[in-house]
Design a protein around this motif. Structure first.
Motif, PDB file in Angstrom:
ATOM      1  N   GLY A  92      13.439 -44.136 -40.889  1.00 53.88           N
ATOM      2  CA  GLY A  92      12.053 -43.686 -40.803  1.00 53.88           C
ATOM      3  C   GLY A  92      11.499 -43.701 -39.392  1.00 53.88           C
ATOM      4  N   ASP A  93      12.319 -44.047 -38.390  1.00 54.74           N
ATOM      5  CA  ASP A  93      11.879 -44.022 -37.004  1.00 54.74           C
ATOM      6  C   ASP A  93      12.007 -42.600 -36.441  1.00 54.74           C
ATOM      7  N   ALA A  94      11.566 -42.430 -35.206  1.00 57.38           N
ATOM      8  CA  ALA A  94      11.637 -41.105 -34.579  1.00 57.38           C
ATOM      9  C   ALA A  94      11.847 -41.262 -33.087  1.00 57.38           C
ATOM     10  N   LEU A  95      12.459 -40.243 -32.473  1.00 55.78           N
ATOM     11  CA  LEU A  95      12.673 -40.222 -31.033  1.00 55.78           C
ATOM     12  C   LEU A  95      12.394 -38.819 -30.511  1.00 55.78           C
ATOM     13  N   PHE A  96      11.498 -38.736 -29.529  1.00 58.77           N
ATOM     14  CA  PHE A  96      11.164 -37.476 -28.885  1.00 58.77           C
ATOM     15  C   PHE A  96      11.553 -37.548 -27.416  1.00 58.77           C
ATOM     16  N   ILE A  97      12.179 -36.499 -26.921  1.00 59.15           N
ATOM     17  CA  ILE A  97      12.529 -36.393 -25.512  1.00 59.15           C
ATOM     18  C   ILE A  97      11.937 -35.102 -24.963  1.00 59.15           C
ATOM     19  N   SER A  98      10.942 -35.237 -24.103  1.00 57.00           N
ATOM     20  CA  SER A  98      10.330 -34.089 -23.414  1.00 57.00           C
ATOM     21  C   SER A  98       9.901 -32.983 -24.372  1.00 57.00           C
ATOM     22  N   GLY A  99       9.372 -33.379 -25.527  1.00 53.72           N
ATOM     23  CA  GLY A  99       8.869 -32.418 -26.501  1.00 53.72           C
ATOM     24  C   GLY A  99       9.864 -32.027 -27.569  1.00 53.72           C
ATOM     25  N   TYR A 100      11.099 -32.480 -27.496  1.00 59.04           N
ATOM     26  CA  TYR A 100      12.113 -32.164 -28.500  1.00 59.04           C
ATOM     27  C   TYR A 100      12.292 -33.348 -29.445  1.00 59.04           C
ATOM     28  N   ASP A 101      12.285 -33.066 -30.732  1.00 62.07           N
ATOM     29  CA  ASP A 101      12.472 -34.095 -31.749  1.00 62.07           C
ATOM     30  C   ASP A 101      13.967 -34.255 -32.002  1.00 62.07           C
ATOM     31  N   LEU A 102      14.549 -35.323 -31.457  1.00 58.14           N
ATOM     32  CA  LEU A 102      15.983 -35.578 -31.604  1.00 58.14           C
ATOM     33  C   LEU A 102      16.286 -36.574 -32.715  1.00 58.14           C
ATOM     34  N   SER A 103      15.293 -36.933 -33.513  1.00 56.79           N
ATOM     35  CA  SER A 103      15.438 -38.004 -34.497  1.00 56.79           C
ATOM     36  C   SER A 103      16.626 -37.803 -35.426  1.00 56.79           C
ATOM     37  N   GLY A 104      16.878 -36.566 -35.845  1.00 55.34           N
ATOM     38  CA  GLY A 104      17.936 -36.299 -36.804  1.00 55.34           C
ATOM     39  C   GLY A 104      19.335 -36.388 -36.230  1.00 55.34           C
ATOM     40  N   ASP A 105      19.456 -36.541 -34.912  1.00 50.09           N
ATOM     41  CA  ASP A 105      20.766 -36.623 -34.270  1.00 50.09           C
ATOM     42  C   ASP A 105      21.027 -37.982 -33.631  1.00 50.09           C
ATOM     43  N   ILE A 106      20.150 -38.956 -33.862  1.00 43.27           N
ATOM     44  CA  ILE A 106      20.298 -40.271 -33.237  1.00 43.27           C
ATOM     45  C   ILE A 106      20.938 -41.238 -34.225  1.00 43.27           C
ATOM     46  N   GLN A 107      22.093 -41.787 -33.835  1.00 45.21           N
ATOM     47  CA  GLN A 107      22.780 -42.754 -34.684  1.00 45.21           C
ATOM     48  C   GLN A 107      22.149 -44.133 -34.600  1.00 45.21           C
ATOM     49  N   SER A 108      21.802 -44.556 -33.386  1.00 38.22           N
ATOM     50  CA  SER A 108      21.248 -45.894 -33.199  1.00 38.22           C
ATOM     51  C   SER A 108      20.438 -45.957 -31.918  1.00 38.22           C
ATOM     52  N   VAL A 109      19.557 -46.929 -31.865  1.00 37.20           N
ATOM     53  CA  VAL A 109      18.748 -47.211 -30.677  1.00 37.20           C
ATOM     54  C   VAL A 109      19.145 -48.595 -30.175  1.00 37.20           C
ATOM     55  N   GLY A 110      19.490 -48.680 -28.907  1.00 40.33           N
ATOM     56  CA  GLY A 110      19.934 -49.948 -28.356  1.00 40.33           C
ATOM     57  C   GLY A 110      18.828 -50.683 -27.632  1.00 40.33           C
ATOM     58  N   ASN A 111      19.030 -50.934 -26.371  1.00 40.37           N
ATOM     59  CA  ASN A 111      18.100 -51.727 -25.572  1.00 40.37           C
ATOM     60  C   ASN A 111      16.851 -50.918 -25.241  1.00 40.37           C
ATOM     61  N   ASP A 116      12.416 -35.707 -14.034  1.00 47.21           N
ATOM     62  CA  ASP A 116      12.061 -36.741 -15.003  1.00 47.21           C
ATOM     63  C   ASP A 116      12.068 -36.189 -16.422  1.00 47.21           C
ATOM     64  N   VAL A 117      12.420 -37.056 -17.364  1.00 50.53           N
ATOM     65  CA  VAL A 117      12.233 -36.776 -18.782  1.00 50.53           C
ATOM     66  C   VAL A 117      11.194 -37.761 -19.311  1.00 50.53           C
ATOM     67  N   THR A 118      10.530 -37.381 -20.388  1.00 49.13           N
ATOM     68  CA  THR A 118       9.549 -38.251 -21.024  1.00 49.13           C
ATOM     69  C   THR A 118      10.038 -38.578 -22.423  1.00 49.13           C
ATOM     70  N   ALA A 119      10.157 -39.872 -22.710  1.00 49.67           N
ATOM     71  CA  ALA A 119      10.716 -40.323 -23.982  1.00 49.67           C
ATOM     72  C   ALA A 119       9.671 -41.090 -24.779  1.00 49.67           C
ATOM     73  N   MET A 120       9.721 -40.919 -26.115  1.00 46.09           N
ATOM     74  CA  MET A 120       8.859 -41.669 -27.021  1.00 46.09           C
ATOM     75  C   MET A 120       9.686 -42.118 -28.225  1.00 46.09           C
ATOM     76  N   TYR A 121       9.798 -43.415 -28.403  1.00 47.69           N
ATOM     77  CA  TYR A 121      10.460 -43.976 -29.580  1.00 47.69           C
ATOM     78  C   TYR A 121       9.392 -44.516 -30.514  1.00 47.69           C
ATOM     79  N   CYS A 122       9.389 -44.030 -31.756  1.00 44.99           N
ATOM     80  CA  CYS A 122       8.385 -44.421 -32.740  1.00 44.99           C
ATOM     81  C   CYS A 122       9.018 -45.402 -33.726  1.00 44.99           C
ATOM     82  N   ARG A 123       8.465 -46.606 -33.789  1.00 42.37           N
ATOM     83  CA  ARG A 123       8.959 -47.621 -34.729  1.00 42.37           C
ATOM     84  C   ARG A 123       8.242 -47.417 -36.052  1.00 42.37           C
ATOM     85  N   GLY A 124       8.726 -46.396 -36.791  1.00 39.84           N
ATOM     86  CA  GLY A 124       8.001 -45.913 -37.953  1.00 39.84           C
ATOM     87  C   GLY A 124       7.106 -44.772 -37.523  1.00 39.84           C
ATOM     88  N   THR A 125       6.686 -43.969 -38.482  1.00 37.78           N
ATOM     89  CA  THR A 125       5.887 -42.795 -38.137  1.00 37.78           C
ATOM     90  C   THR A 125       4.540 -42.779 -38.846  1.00 37.78           C
TER      91      THR A 125
END
Length: 249
Positions: A7-26, A81-90
């Motif tokens: 149920g988390d999400a990850l955005f990179i510079s306006g692109y929603d990559l959530s469906g392709d992310i296996q895991s989030v590390g540090n 630069d890239v801009t990243a946003m990790y959402c701990r839940g949406t």
């Protein structure tokens, strides 16, 4: 305590990559602790040093053809630069980590079973990692000018300004202006008003932005996101960091 990342999400510079992310590390950052222990002290003394921030993720190999496929976005290895946003839940008000960074690496690993993944790291550039709260429930879709639901930051007002991040993941139209509004009582007796310095540059397509207000600016307890402009479809996410203490970059 261990928690699922479902149920988390990850955005990179306006692109929603959530469906392709296996895991989030540090995911971390802050000032490096510098040792200022003098010879006349009986215990360690430290002060904050250089600000830092980082995100580490592992992505699946997805060559597309979608524009927001992880391989399409990450394999470019941009020098800018890239801009990243990790959402701990949406959910509205959920925690979110934000970073303006350089993308470091896109190293592939092929497992014995044939799985193909890539390790990616983002290292901060100028700003530290900033933990905030979502002012949208993950991605929000507006088809016309809209006043969004508010988030209660619990106490207020504070006197140290705010930072905010915007990711526009899809857009149809001429332009959309996304801005923050504030109220001390959720608009009951104190009418909603635009946050000074809380308006993003009008967006005309996919992309990401970071803004910040004056460092000594008062920010009220309740915040919301409103949109204006000429558009029929704007899909976006907003994260806000309301500072409880003075922040200097």
């Amino acid at each position: 305590m261990k928690q699922s990342g479902l149920g988390d999400a990850l955005f990179i510079s306006g692109y929603d990559l959530s469906g392709d992310i296996q895991s989030v590390g540090n995911i971390g950052g802050g000032p490096a602790p510098l040792d200022f222990t003098a010879i006349n002290k009986s215990a360690h003394e430290r002060k904050g040093g250089r600000l830092d921030g980082r995100m580490q993720v592992t992505s699946f190999f997805n060559p597309g053809p979608e524009a927001d496929a992880a391989h399409t976005v990450l394999s470019v290895l941009p020098r800018t630069d890239v801009t990243a946003m990790y959402c701990r839940g949406t959910g509205l008000g959920a925690p979110s980590a934000n970073l303006v960074a350089k993308q470091i690496g896109y190293d592939g690993t092929r497992a014995d079973d044939g799985a193909f993944t890539f390790a990616v790291e983002a290292q901060s550039n100028f700003y530290t990692l900033e933990w905030g709260r979502l002012l949208t429930a993950g991605k929000r879709t507006d088809t016309a000018a809209t006043d969004g639901d508010s988030v209660d930051f619990g106490t207020g007002p504070t006197a140290f300004g705010l930072q905010a991040y915007l990711h526009v993941t899809a857009f149809t139209g001429t332009d959309v202006t996304v801005k923050l509004q504030e109220s001390s009582d959720n608009g009951v007796g104190d009418p909603w008003a635009d946050v000074v310095g809380g308006t993003f540059t009008a967006a005309t397509g996919v992309g990401a932005q970071r803004i910040q207000t004056a460092r000594d600016q008062t920010v009220e307890r309740y915040l919301r996101v409103v949109t204006t402009g000429t558009f029929t479809n704007a899909v976006f996410a907003v994260s806000v960091i309301r500072n409880d203490v003075e922040v200097t970059y």
